[in-house]
Scaffold this active site. Structure first.
Site, PDB file in Angstrom:
ATOM      1  N   LYS A 168      40.660  43.950  43.269  1.00  0.00           N
ATOM      2  CA  LYS A 168      39.308  43.701  43.750  1.00  0.00           C
ATOM      3  C   LYS A 168      38.350  44.504  42.866  1.00  0.00           C
ATOM      4  O   LYS A 168      38.782  45.453  42.246  1.00  0.00           O
ATOM      5  CB  LYS A 168      39.170  44.157  45.209  1.00  0.00           C
ATOM      6  CG  LYS A 168      40.265  43.653  46.145  1.00  0.00           C
ATOM      7  CD  LYS A 168      39.972  42.261  46.637  1.00  0.00           C
ATOM      8  CE  LYS A 168      41.090  41.766  47.565  1.00  0.00           C
ATOM      9  NZ  LYS A 168      40.983  40.357  47.900  1.00  0.00           N
ATOM     10  N   HIS A 287      50.062  31.213  46.459  1.00  0.00           N
ATOM     11  CA  HIS A 287      49.010  31.567  47.411  1.00  0.00           C
ATOM     12  C   HIS A 287      48.634  30.330  48.218  1.00  0.00           C
ATOM     13  O   HIS A 287      48.655  29.223  47.693  1.00  0.00           O
ATOM     14  CB  HIS A 287      47.783  32.109  46.675  1.00  0.00           C
ATOM     15  CG  HIS A 287      46.789  32.722  47.612  1.00  0.00           C
ATOM     16  ND1 HIS A 287      45.904  31.968  48.344  1.00  0.00           N
ATOM     17  CD2 HIS A 287      46.567  34.006  47.966  1.00  0.00           C
ATOM     18  CE1 HIS A 287      45.173  32.782  49.109  1.00  0.00           C
ATOM     19  NE2 HIS A 287      45.553  34.016  48.898  1.00  0.00           N
TER      20      HIS A 287
END
Length: 443
Positions: A168, A287
């Protein structure tokens, strides 16, 4: 006057497609639908309508019906049961003959079973709760590129869950700084770092630059720690050709693992990539971006366990499967139900865990479930207990949010994990003493 042998007009589906006396075959694909009929529509008719429209049927008899054997090819609604505690909801069980589906194509399986029926007027809502995939069909799929055991052997990591971390901020870093964040995490003790699902190839960071800097970070961390490291390089792209180009480049860099968003990328692209990964020794991390669009409503759409089964057939070595404890939704027993469907070879029918059918995977490799989303070091005891050794635990903010930086955050996670695994192996009760274990480890 010549007669064609049948009456024109609208015909009740249940006359042809509701067959309660039918004995299911070992080769049938079985589906459990949660049906909410419109007021005034009997459940048998609703169930039969689902069976018909997802197999051979249409709203009337057509003369070409005489040119085929409906008995051989039609889907059949063979059982209906009310859903306890819900008014006017039923579970309709449908059996599909094997020959309705193309071999080795999840795309075709879904187009048939969930392609058309969900917009049906006679139904207020429809949800596919579970599928039974017979060995005769699952054997036409390659399944995961490598599976749990082969992955452990490749990475030389045994007896504990693997640790990951999503880098992130997910969007906006330059490739060089991104690689730096990767290096810090891996050096601190994580096994993997991860591209966020929406990191593809944007103006601020093109894919090739990211791949190069991440590979550099990986090799540097590997050299320093003596452990094998990986970074899930997201190969998802706008076209299949571009996706394959990225996967090939990853292989040329010599990295161990790539990543794909299988629902937004689509099953056709995913299966293509999975085949490439098996042929070229790459692990494949999956994912599930977009899953909640499909699976979040209780009475309409498709349960995630169906998407999970589909992924195991299409191919992937890791898949995100909820956390039970983090920021995203998921009930414990039900989550564990589909986690076992991903990992185990044989899973008994168990309605309390949402498993409608006994599923035998006949030695198809297993998929590692990934717990990710709002989890941090205090969840570690619960996670090791719930998921066991065969899992990947991913802490994004839970690593990068450490006030001293990424590497100390990674160290904290690794120490906590090792402490929990050791405590469990010594026979301590993690549910009760978990916080104590973490506190001791923090000294």
């Amino acid at each position: 006057k010549a007669s064609v042998g049948f009456k024109a007009g609208v015909k009740d589906y249940r006359l042809t497609y509701y067959t309660p006396e039918y004995q299911t075959k070992d080769t049938d694909i079985l589906a459990a639908f949660r049906v909410t009929p419109q007021p005034g529509v009997p459940p048998e008719e609703a169930g039969a309508a689902v069976a018909a429209e997802s197999s051979t049927g249409t709203w009337t008899t057509v003369w070409t019906d005489g040119l085929t054997s409906l008995d051989r090819y039609k889907g059949r609604c063979y059982d209906i049961e009310p859903v306890p505690g819900e008014e006017s909801q039923f579970i309709a069980y449908v059996a599909y003959p094997l020959d309705l589906f193309e071999e080795g194509s999840v795309t075709n399986l879904f187009t048939s079973i969930v392609g058309n029926v969900f917009g049906f007027k006679a139904l207020r809502a429809l949800r596919l709760e579970d599928l039974r995939i017979p060995p005769a069909y699952s054997k036409t799929f390659q399944g995961p590129p490598h599976g749990i055991q082969v992955e452990r052997d490749k990475l030389n990591k045994y007896g504990r869950p693997l640790l990951g971390c999503t880098i992130k901020p997910k969007l906006g870093l330059s490739a060089k700084n991104y690689g730096r964040a990767v290096y810090e995490c891996l050096r601190g003790g994580l096994d993997f770092t991860k591209d966020d699902e929406n990191v593809n190839s944007q103006p601020f960071m093109r894919w090739r630059d990211r791949f190069v800097f991440c590979a550099e970070a990986l090799y540097k961390a590997q050299a320093e720690t003596g452990e094998i490291k990986g970074h899930y390089l997201n190969a998802t792209a706008g076209t299949c050709e571009e996706m394959m180009k990225r996967a090939v480049f990853a292989r040329e860099l010599g990295v161990p693992i790539v990543m794909h968003d299988y629902l937004t990328g689509g099953f056709t692209a995913n299966t293509t990539l999975a085949h490439y990964c098996r042929d070229n020794g790459l692990l494949l991390h999956i994912h599930r971006a977009m899953h909640a669009v499909i699976d979040r409503q209780r009475n309409h759409g498709m349960h995630f366990r169906v998407l999970a089964k589909a992924l195991r057939m299409s191919g992937g070595d890791h898949i995100h499967a909820g956390t039970v404890v983090g920021k995203l939704e998921g009930e414990r027993d039900v989550t564990l139900g589909f986690v076992d469907l991903l990992r185990d070879d044989f899973i008994e029918k168990d309605r309390s865990r949402g498993i409608f059918f006994t599923q035998d995977w006949v030695s198809m490799p297993g998929v590692l479930p990934v717990a990710s989303g709002g989890i941090h070091v205090w969840h570690m005891p619960a996670l090791t207990e719930i998921f066991g050794d065969d899992s990947v635990l991913q802490f994004g903010g839970g690593t990068l949010g450490h006030p001293w930086g990424n590497a100390p955050g990674a160290v904290a996670n690794r120490v906590a994990l090792e402490a929990c695994v050791q405590a469990r192996n010594e026979g301590r009760d993690l549910a009760r003493e978990g916080n104590e274990v973490i506190r001791e480890a923090a000294k």
